[in-house]
Write a protein that holds these residues in place. Structure first.
Motif, PDB file in Angstrom:
ATOM      1  N   TYR A  91      35.998 -18.666   5.394  1.00 52.65           N
ATOM      2  CA  TYR A  91      36.217 -17.326   5.149  1.00 52.65           C
ATOM      3  C   TYR A  91      37.418 -17.048   4.668  1.00 52.65           C
ATOM      4  O   TYR A  91      37.942 -16.020   4.373  1.00 52.65           O
ATOM      5  CB  TYR A  91      35.793 -16.589   6.325  1.00 52.65           C
ATOM      6  N   ASN A  92      38.395 -17.995   4.457  1.00 52.26           N
ATOM      7  CA  ASN A  92      39.728 -17.731   4.121  1.00 52.26           C
ATOM      8  C   ASN A  92      40.218 -18.653   2.931  1.00 52.26           C
ATOM      9  O   ASN A  92      41.401 -18.977   2.628  1.00 52.26           O
ATOM     10  CB  ASN A  92      41.026 -17.895   5.233  1.00 52.26           C
ATOM     11  N   THR A  93      39.131 -18.932   2.265  1.00 55.70           N
ATOM     12  CA  THR A  93      39.619 -19.753   0.950  1.00 55.70           C
ATOM     13  C   THR A  93      39.524 -18.956  -0.290  1.00 55.70           C
ATOM     14  O   THR A  93      38.619 -17.974  -0.294  1.00 55.70           O
ATOM     15  CB  THR A  93      38.247 -20.946   0.907  1.00 55.70           C
ATOM     16  N   ASP A  94      40.503 -18.930  -1.114  1.00 58.66           N
ATOM     17  CA  ASP A  94      40.580 -18.294  -2.043  1.00 58.66           C
ATOM     18  C   ASP A  94      39.795 -18.877  -3.383  1.00 58.66           C
ATOM     19  O   ASP A  94      40.271 -20.074  -4.086  1.00 58.66           O
ATOM     20  CB  ASP A  94      41.948 -17.911  -2.570  1.00 58.66           C
ATOM     21  N   TYR A  95      38.714 -18.736  -3.940  1.00 61.74           N
ATOM     22  CA  TYR A  95      37.947 -19.161  -4.999  1.00 61.74           C
ATOM     23  C   TYR A  95      38.163 -18.444  -6.242  1.00 61.74           C
ATOM     24  O   TYR A  95      37.376 -18.432  -7.249  1.00 61.74           O
ATOM     25  CB  TYR A  95      36.545 -19.057  -4.581  1.00 61.74           C
ATOM     26  N   ALA A 116      34.166 -27.174  -8.679  1.00 62.88           N
ATOM     27  CA  ALA A 116      35.299 -26.361  -8.751  1.00 62.88           C
ATOM     28  C   ALA A 116      35.593 -25.727  -7.316  1.00 62.88           C
ATOM     29  O   ALA A 116      36.648 -25.725  -6.739  1.00 62.88           O
ATOM     30  CB  ALA A 116      35.068 -25.169  -9.699  1.00 62.88           C
ATOM     31  N   ARG A 117      34.380 -25.291  -6.632  1.00 63.58           N
ATOM     32  CA  ARG A 117      34.608 -24.632  -5.115  1.00 63.58           C
ATOM     33  C   ARG A 117      34.854 -25.830  -4.270  1.00 63.58           C
ATOM     34  O   ARG A 117      35.595 -25.598  -3.565  1.00 63.58           O
ATOM     35  CB  ARG A 117      33.351 -23.906  -5.044  1.00 63.58           C
ATOM     36  N   ILE A 118      34.119 -26.846  -4.468  1.00 66.23           N
ATOM     37  CA  ILE A 118      34.667 -27.993  -3.675  1.00 66.23           C
ATOM     38  C   ILE A 118      36.015 -28.392  -3.689  1.00 66.23           C
ATOM     39  O   ILE A 118      36.690 -28.607  -2.780  1.00 66.23           O
ATOM     40  CB  ILE A 118      33.682 -29.191  -3.529  1.00 66.23           C
ATOM     41  N   SER A 119      36.360 -28.391  -4.957  1.00 63.77           N
ATOM     42  CA  SER A 119      37.864 -29.041  -5.176  1.00 63.77           C
ATOM     43  C   SER A 119      38.970 -27.999  -4.631  1.00 63.77           C
ATOM     44  O   SER A 119      39.987 -28.524  -4.186  1.00 63.77           O
ATOM     45  CB  SER A 119      38.060 -28.928  -6.797  1.00 63.77           C
ATOM     46  N   THR A 120      38.545 -26.599  -4.343  1.00 64.26           N
ATOM     47  CA  THR A 120      39.179 -25.539  -3.919  1.00 64.26           C
ATOM     48  C   THR A 120      39.449 -25.966  -2.515  1.00 64.26           C
ATOM     49  O   THR A 120      40.619 -25.997  -2.002  1.00 64.26           O
ATOM     50  CB  THR A 120      39.057 -24.418  -4.314  1.00 64.26           C
ATOM     51  N   ARG A 121      38.331 -25.994  -1.895  1.00 71.06           N
ATOM     52  CA  ARG A 121      38.420 -26.262  -0.422  1.00 71.06           C
ATOM     53  C   ARG A 121      39.041 -27.571  -0.314  1.00 71.06           C
ATOM     54  O   ARG A 121      39.806 -27.691   0.958  1.00 71.06           O
ATOM     55  CB  ARG A 121      36.739 -26.268  -0.097  1.00 71.06           C
ATOM     56  N   ILE A 122      38.830 -28.575  -1.006  1.00 67.11           N
ATOM     57  CA  ILE A 122      39.611 -30.086  -0.636  1.00 67.11           C
ATOM     58  C   ILE A 122      41.064 -29.760  -0.609  1.00 67.11           C
ATOM     59  O   ILE A 122      41.879 -30.261   0.035  1.00 67.11           O
ATOM     60  CB  ILE A 122      39.101 -31.049  -1.801  1.00 67.11           C
ATOM     61  N   LYS A 123      41.457 -29.185  -1.607  1.00 64.79           N
ATOM     62  CA  LYS A 123      42.946 -28.874  -1.788  1.00 64.79           C
ATOM     63  C   LYS A 123      43.597 -28.143  -0.619  1.00 64.79           C
ATOM     64  O   LYS A 123      44.548 -28.211   0.113  1.00 64.79           O
ATOM     65  CB  LYS A 123      43.221 -28.151  -2.970  1.00 64.79           C
TER      66      LYS A 123
END
Length: 181
Positions: A91-95, A116-123
């Protein structure tokens, strides 16, 4: 009579000084408690309550400190692993940077968009784990996400090599896949 007035003025002056001193002390205490609350809000359990670690979770020092500061009783302790808000949910991940990978405006399932979404979450989780080195539940979730992304990358590598190379270059992912003959 003049002495009495002078004594009254001195008493009033002392009261003013004492009041100022107590106000400064109170404002300092308020500032410290706000800082503490801010720290406590970072690390919560699944129910959103700052918890004290159980016997098996002694390594979670942050939770113990939060409980001592808040003064939670043993009734309020939960067995849930303590983790940061940054680690819980998306809920607080900026995609916002992932729109470039969409094939069309309602795309949610294409491999490159999922990667791309998973990579954002991984970072995000990697940054969280730099601060919270003993958060093993989050580390486990991170490993699951890495495996999921690797499977998607393998799929892209096998089926659409051009999209695969564009995606890993845009995201800065190292290519570990090679052709096997």
């Amino acid at each position: 009579e003049r002495e009495r007035e002078r004594e009254e003025r001195e008493r009033e002056e002392q009261k003013r000084r004492a009041k100022k001193k107590s106000e400064k002390k109170a404002s300092r205490k308020r500032a410290e408690s706000e800082k503490r609350k801010e720290k406590e809000m970072k690390c919560l359990n699944a129910r959103g309550v700052a918890t004290r670690p159980t016997r098996m979770q002694r390594h979670v020092v942050v939770a113990a400190r939060a409980n001592r500061q808040v003064g939670l009783s043993s009734k309020n302790r939960h067995n849930a692993f303590t983790s940061c808000k940054a680690a819980r949910g998306t809920y607080n991940t900026d995609y916002s940077g992932t729109e470039d990978f969409m094939r069309h405006d309602k795309d949610v399932g294409s491999s490159e968009y999922q990667i791309a979404r998973i990579s954002t979450r991984i970072k995000q989780l990697t940054e969280h784990l730099k601060e919270h080195k003993t958060d093993h539940a989050t580390r486990r979730g991170l490993m699951a996400l890495l495996n999921k992304r690797n499977k998607l990358l393998q799929y892209l590598f096998q089926n659409d090599r051009k999209t695969y190379t564009n995606t890993i270059q845009a995201l800065g992912i190292r290519s570990r896949l090679t052709d096997t003959l």
